[in-house]
Design an enzyme around this catalytic site. Structure first.
Site, PDB file in Angstrom:
ATOM      1  N   CYS A 138      -4.380   2.282   9.139  1.00 29.97           N
ATOM      2  CA  CYS A 138      -5.269   2.528   8.006  1.00 29.97           C
ATOM      3  C   CYS A 138      -6.521   1.872   8.160  1.00 29.97           C
ATOM      4  O   CYS A 138      -7.490   2.623   8.078  1.00 29.97           O
ATOM      5  CB  CYS A 138      -4.662   1.991   6.540  1.00 29.97           C
ATOM      6  SG  CYS A 138      -3.083   2.883   6.405  1.00 29.97           S
ATOM      7  N   ARG A 163       0.060   9.989   5.387  1.00 33.23           N
ATOM      8  CA  ARG A 163      -1.536  10.382   5.438  1.00 33.23           C
ATOM      9  C   ARG A 163      -1.815  11.767   5.326  1.00 33.23           C
ATOM     10  O   ARG A 163      -1.867  12.677   6.287  1.00 33.23           O
ATOM     11  CB  ARG A 163      -1.878   9.785   7.080  1.00 33.23           C
ATOM     12  CG  ARG A 163      -1.566   8.602   7.371  1.00 33.23           C
ATOM     13  CD  ARG A 163      -1.763   8.183   8.725  1.00 33.23           C
ATOM     14  NE  ARG A 163      -1.253   7.000   8.991  1.00 33.23           N
ATOM     15  CZ  ARG A 163      -1.691   5.565   8.885  1.00 33.23           C
ATOM     16  NH1 ARG A 163      -2.959   5.611   7.998  1.00 33.23           N
ATOM     17  NH2 ARG A 163      -1.002   4.508   8.826  1.00 33.23           N
TER      18      ARG A 163
END
Length: 239
Positions: free
Chosen positions: A71, A148
């Site tokens: 991330c 995601r």
């Protein structure tokens, strides 16, 4: 185990869906949907999504959590490319289930580590209520956080494209921008975008849209008939 009704199994074409696969969230995203409204805290203050997003293109992406390695690279990549998105008229926002205070510390850490500014809102959904409602949590991939998932939303708040990545594979910011530019090219020209298209490449007439004489009228000599169903339009004819 019973998957489907007997009448469905009796048909020539059928599908078996385990009972556990039935949706447990309020919205199953489909291309063409009006994107749901929601209200959340972010690193740039409280955001009422429709008010924030309406009137421009939006790239919204979920990420599993703050202070995680993949991330972090995605956030830095998007920050480095933000000017390219803004030049294309695209606003960017991220969302995760991390608390607002934790998200703010993480964003500051990313800025310090990479020497850049994260000048887009990173939204917080502590407890995951919004993430669950919008189907961002795939329990077979990661039970306690979002996958995601990316959404490309047009100025009328219509969902135009979406794609999912698992938790351990980072996304390409360049592909997110390319996909948005492709959608904008479709809207601008009413033509189709071929495989591996890049901005400035040729486009395609859509199936059965125009007979050859109509293509001549529209594009002159700036198109090529490769076969009945494949007609290539020179980018210079529409850009």
């Amino acid at each position: 185990m019973k998957y489907w009704s007997a009448s469905a199994r009796a048909a020539e074409n059928w599908v078996e869906v385990p009972p556990g696969y039935r949706k447990s969230h309020a919205w199953t995203p489909q291309i063409g949907d009006i994107f749901p409204n929601f209200n959340v805290p972010s690193t740039q203050g409280k955001i009422a999504f429709h008010n924030w997003a309406e009137g421009g293109w939006v790239y919204l992406f979920s990420h599993p959590s703050a202070f995680s390695p993949i991330c972090t690279t995605e956030l830095a990549s998007m920050a480095m490319m933000l000017q390219d998105f803004e030049d294309a008229g695209v606003s960017v926002a991220a969302i995760s289930m991390s608390a607002q205070e934790e998200t703010a510390r993480w964003v500051a850490d990313v800025e310090d580590t990479f020497g850049l500014d994260v000048d887009f809102p990173v939204m917080s959904d502590p407890g995951g209520r919004i993430s669950r409602e919008m189907g961002l949590i795939h329990s077979k991939e990661a039970a306690g956080c979002t996958i995601r998932k990316s959404f490309i939303i047009d100025p009328s708040l219509k969902l135009r494209m979406m794609f999912d990545y698992p938790t351990l594979v980072g996304r390409s910011s360049e592909e997110a921008l390319r996909a948005t530019l492709a959608l904008q090219a479709v809207d601008r020209t009413s033509l189709g975008v071929p495989a591996d298209w890049q901005p400035g490449d040729d486009l395609l007439a859509r199936p059965n849209d125009f007979a050859d004489p109509d293509m001549d009228t529209r594009y002159g000599d700036k198109w090529t008939r490769m076969c009945d169903y494949l007609k290539v339009v020179d980018a210079g004819a529409v850009n």
